[in-house]
Scaffold this active site. Structure first.
Site, short mmCIF file in Angstrom:
data_model
loop_
_atom_site.label_atom_id
_atom_site.label_comp_id
_atom_site.label_asym_id
_atom_site.label_seq_id
_atom_site.Cartn_x
_atom_site.Cartn_y
_atom_site.Cartn_z
N LYS A 1 0.84 -1.20 0.00
CA LYS A 1 0.00 0.00 0.00
C LYS A 1 0.88 1.24 0.00
O LYS A 1 1.71 1.42 0.88
CB LYS A 1 -0.92 -0.01 1.22
CG LYS A 1 -1.85 -1.23 1.25
CD LYS A 1 -2.59 -1.36 2.57
CE LYS A 1 -1.64 -1.62 3.70
NZ LYS A 1 -2.34 -1.94 4.98
N THR B 1 -8.16 9.09 8.52
CA THR B 1 -7.66 7.88 7.86
C THR B 1 -7.33 6.79 8.87
O THR B 1 -6.62 5.84 8.54
CB THR B 1 -6.40 8.21 7.03
OG1 THR B 1 -5.43 8.82 7.88
CG2 THR B 1 -6.74 9.14 5.87
N GLY C 1 -7.43 3.51 10.69
CA GLY C 1 -7.98 2.19 10.39
C GLY C 1 -8.04 1.84 8.93
O GLY C 1 -8.67 0.84 8.55
N THR C 2 -7.37 2.60 8.08
CA THR C 2 -7.43 2.31 6.64
C THR C 2 -6.85 0.93 6.32
O THR C 2 -7.41 0.18 5.53
CB THR C 2 -6.67 3.37 5.83
OG1 THR C 2 -5.36 3.56 6.39
CG2 THR C 2 -7.41 4.71 5.84
N GLY C 3 -5.71 0.60 6.94
CA GLY C 3 -5.09 -0.69 6.67
C GLY C 3 -5.94 -1.85 7.14
O GLY C 3 -6.09 -2.86 6.44
N CYS C 4 -6.51 -1.73 8.33
CA CYS C 4 -7.39 -2.77 8.86
C CYS C 4 -8.60 -2.96 7.96
O CYS C 4 -8.99 -4.09 7.63
CB CYS C 4 -7.87 -2.40 10.27
SG CYS C 4 -6.57 -2.12 11.47
#
Length: 281
Positions: free
Chosen positions: A188, A223, A225-228
């Site tokens: 990412k 933003t 928690g975007t990865g989760c």
């Protein structure tokens, strides 16, 4: 006619996709277990959970972390395995080497399929969520079990030693991760420092294909928690039978809309909007 009152027979006739998240709890609701279960629900997948840590956090930061004892983590895993049909599962925050090794050991004994590994290391506010000595354990014990890994740029550098600045360095890092045992790599690129760039690029490497996914870069602090959320959506799509490439594209669209339509909650790094994506399921 079958007797559906028996639990084993009920599960035999259930065709609802079921997914699992193994991660920490976020009291602010924007990341971790809470974000994962919200995402599963939005993608019409039944979500189960194994909590590895309890955190005290909100949009301003992480103020306390309590690791759940390994025996309790293992008991949760066994309880899920005994009663649910997990078609895909994800791992987020594990916190320490003991938990990583214990979870990896138990996963080898369980009938869980399609692991998405989100190597959570640092919270949005900068707090460390993975002890430095645990990075070796993650590489050694979890990478070979993972179907997909979804690191951001700092996480990819910690795992490979490669600083990703372009397509070539992304390819190099992905190759190193694949050599360590994981088949599919999604890097990412949201942290890429191109101040003039209007594009946010992710790199996808599978045994069959290599491609990039570009989306508009939105100027927002919401933003958390975007990865989760991205990895949870990817997991949900795999649970429904989608191929990795298709699942990644849906996850990219899902998180892009979640960022583009912020809820404006919290005084710091607020959560993304888990119900923004309205594609027909």
């Amino acid at each position: 006619m079958p007797n559906l009152s028996q639990p084993s027979q009920i599960s035999q006739f259930c065709n609802t996709p079921q997914a699992l998240t193994i991660a920490g709890s976020d009291s602010g609701g924007g990341a971790g277990i809470q974000a994962d279960l919200k995402t599963f629900q939005m993608r019409k997948v039944f979500g189960t959970s194994v909590i590895t840590a309890v955190t005290a956090q909100n949009s301003l930061g992480v103020f306390d972390i309590h690791a759940v004892p390994l025996k309790t983590v293992e008991a949760q895993l066994k309880a899920i395995a005994d009663d649910f049909q997990i078609s895909a599962f994800k791992i987020g925050m594990l916190g320490n080497a003991e938990t990583i090794i214990g979870v990896a050991s138990m996963l080898k004994k369980l009938d869980f399929r399609q692991l998405v590994l989100d190597p959570v290391m640092v919270a949005k506010g900068g707090a460390a969520l993975l002890e430095s000595e645990a990075i070796y354990a993650l590489r050694e014990y979890l990478l070979p079990l993972a179907m997909v890994i979804t690191p951001n740029l700092p996480e990819a550098k910690a795992l490979t030693g490669v600083e990703i600045i372009d397509d070539q360095t992304a390819s190099l890092a992905a190759h190193i991760l694949q050599e360590q045992g994981v088949k599919n790599v999604v890097i990412k690129g949201g942290h890429l420092a191109h101040s003039q760039s209007a594009v946010c690029r992710d790199w996808v490497f599978t045994p069959e294909a290599q491609f990039v996914l570009d989306s508009p870069r939105y100027s927002t602090r919401h933003t958390h928690g975007t990865g989760c959320t991205f990895s949870a959506c990817l997991t949900a799509e795999l649970a429904k039978g989608k191929a990795v490439s298709s699942a990644v594209k849906i996850a990219k669209d899902f998180i892009t809309q979640a960022i583009a339509q912020p809820l404006n909650i919290g005084q710091g790094h607020g959560p993304t909007n888990h119900w923004a994506y309205q594609e027909e399921i």
